[in-house]
Enzyme design. Structure first.
Site, PDB file in Angstrom:
ATOM      1  N   HIS A  37       0.834  -1.052   0.096  1.00 33.41           N
ATOM      2  CA  HIS A  37      -0.020  -0.014   0.073  1.00 33.41           C
ATOM      3  C   HIS A  37       0.895   1.227  -0.094  1.00 33.41           C
ATOM      4  O   HIS A  37       0.580   2.400  -0.732  1.00 33.41           O
ATOM      5  CB  HIS A  37      -0.818   0.027   1.513  1.00 33.41           C
ATOM      6  CG  HIS A  37      -1.902  -0.809   1.208  1.00 33.41           C
ATOM      7  ND1 HIS A  37      -1.826  -2.027   2.480  1.00 33.41           N
ATOM      8  CD2 HIS A  37      -3.040  -1.125   0.677  1.00 33.41           C
ATOM      9  CE1 HIS A  37      -2.977  -2.691   2.291  1.00 33.41           C
ATOM     10  NE2 HIS A  37      -3.750  -2.337   1.056  1.00 33.41           N
ATOM     11  N   ASP A 150      -4.128  -6.444  -7.849  1.00 31.95           N
ATOM     12  CA  ASP A 150      -5.564  -6.745  -7.945  1.00 31.95           C
ATOM     13  C   ASP A 150      -5.919  -6.364  -9.504  1.00 31.95           C
ATOM     14  O   ASP A 150      -6.521  -5.425  -9.944  1.00 31.95           O
ATOM     15  CB  ASP A 150      -6.322  -5.966  -7.040  1.00 31.95           C
ATOM     16  CG  ASP A 150      -6.235  -6.299  -5.578  1.00 31.95           C
ATOM     17  OD1 ASP A 150      -6.821  -7.196  -5.029  1.00 31.95           O
ATOM     18  OD2 ASP A 150      -5.030  -6.152  -5.100  1.00 31.95           O
TER      19      ASP A 150
END
Ligand code: AMP
Length: 283
Positions: A37, A150
């Site tokens: 992240h 993703d």
């Protein structure tokens, strides 16, 4: 770093920045932050003056039997990590703030959201597209950064941004991996020690397939079989799917083509029942 929890305050912050001539790069997350992240945040800081990270465990993208209730949440730790990574503003709304009583409007991601992960998680990408559009409307970013890990999520958002003429540049950042290759994920904390060890085979299988593909192997069936046998070899992991698809449309990869392919897998561990996804681009 600013912490904002209300939509009104976030909109005010964003419009004040805009008036001052600054652009926002948004990094949407569900929190339980890890280095993956934070790498998106670093990318956001390269492309715009102001970085905003959202932390929101979005109920609309979880199925009724999925891990919404147990999903790791630790706003204090997320706040410290985001701040140490140079984030300008953390937007952490509550579920009631995002989906108040009477909420009923959703974004249909279309067929691209029904295949691969969408086949096992009906409604997941509808929830993702909905929350991301809401976050775009609230924060009005010039750019938004998503992780390559993703891949389907990124493809769905790119498609929605193009289809709905969103004034947001969608940026993809590379997958960060642990030393043994396992893609970092907030869900890795669910893994038992045995599962964690076997999970390294997921990345190993993907890179084996990538090198076979780049060496000329173009049988999708043979590539899928190789991936599956490497992943399940040590036990504790079951396959959900392995597939070779076009990286943009996610449609089945046409045989005998020179263009790059997305090699994507989803699997589930047998002890903690953790769902893990990963992918590589080959060619
Ligand atoms: P999540 O909090 O899991 O919803 O992820 C938020 C964002 O971080 C998404 O754009 C993910 O693709 C991205 N992300 C998750 N894991 C990684 C990773 N290992 N490397 C880079 N980006 C990641």
């Amino acid at each position: 770093m600013k912490l904002i929890e209300s939509i009104t305050a976030m909109k005010e912050y964003s419009s004040a920045l805009k008036k001052g001539g600054s652009g926002i790069a948004l990094v949407p997350t569900m929190g339980a932050l890890h280095a993956g992240h934070l790498s998106l945040l670093a990318r956001a800081r390269e492309v715009c003056d102001v970085s905003v990270m959202s932390v929101f465990v979005n109920p609309a993208q979880f199925g009724p039997t999925e891990d919404f209730a147990k999903y790791p949440r630790d706003l204090e730790s997320d706040r410290a990590l985001a701040e140490s990574a140079g984030c300008d503003c953390l937007f952490a709304p509550s579920a009631a703030e995002m989906y108040p009583d009477g909420y009923c409007t959703y974004v249909d991601a279309g067929p691209i959201g029904d295949i691969l992960c969408g086949a096992a998680r009906p409604g997941h990408f509808r929830g993702v597209a909905t929350v991301v559009l809401k976050l775009f409307n609230i924060t009005a970013p010039a750019a938004a950064v998503f992780g390559a890990k993703d891949a389907q999520q990124t493809a769905v958002i790119k498609r929605a941004a193009a289809d709905l003429n969103l004034p947001v540049r969608i940026i993809t950042a590379p997958t960060l991996r642990d030393a043994d290759g396992l893609a970092m994920s907030s869900r890795n904390t669910y893994l038992t020690p045995g599962e964690r060890k076997q999970a390294a085979n997921i990345c190993k299988a993907l890179f084996e397939a990538k090198s076979l593909f780049e060496g000329g192997e173009c049988s999708v069936e043979r590539l899928k079989n190789t991936i599956t046998s490497t992943i399940i070899r040590g036990g504790l992991i079951e396959m959900e799917y392995a597939d070779i698809v076009d990286p943009v449309s996610l449609r089945p990869f046409p045989a005998n083509t020179e263009s790059p392919a997305l090699i994507a897998v989803a699997c589930r561990t047998t002890e903690s029942k953790t769902r893990l996804i990963d992918n590589v681009v080959a060619g």
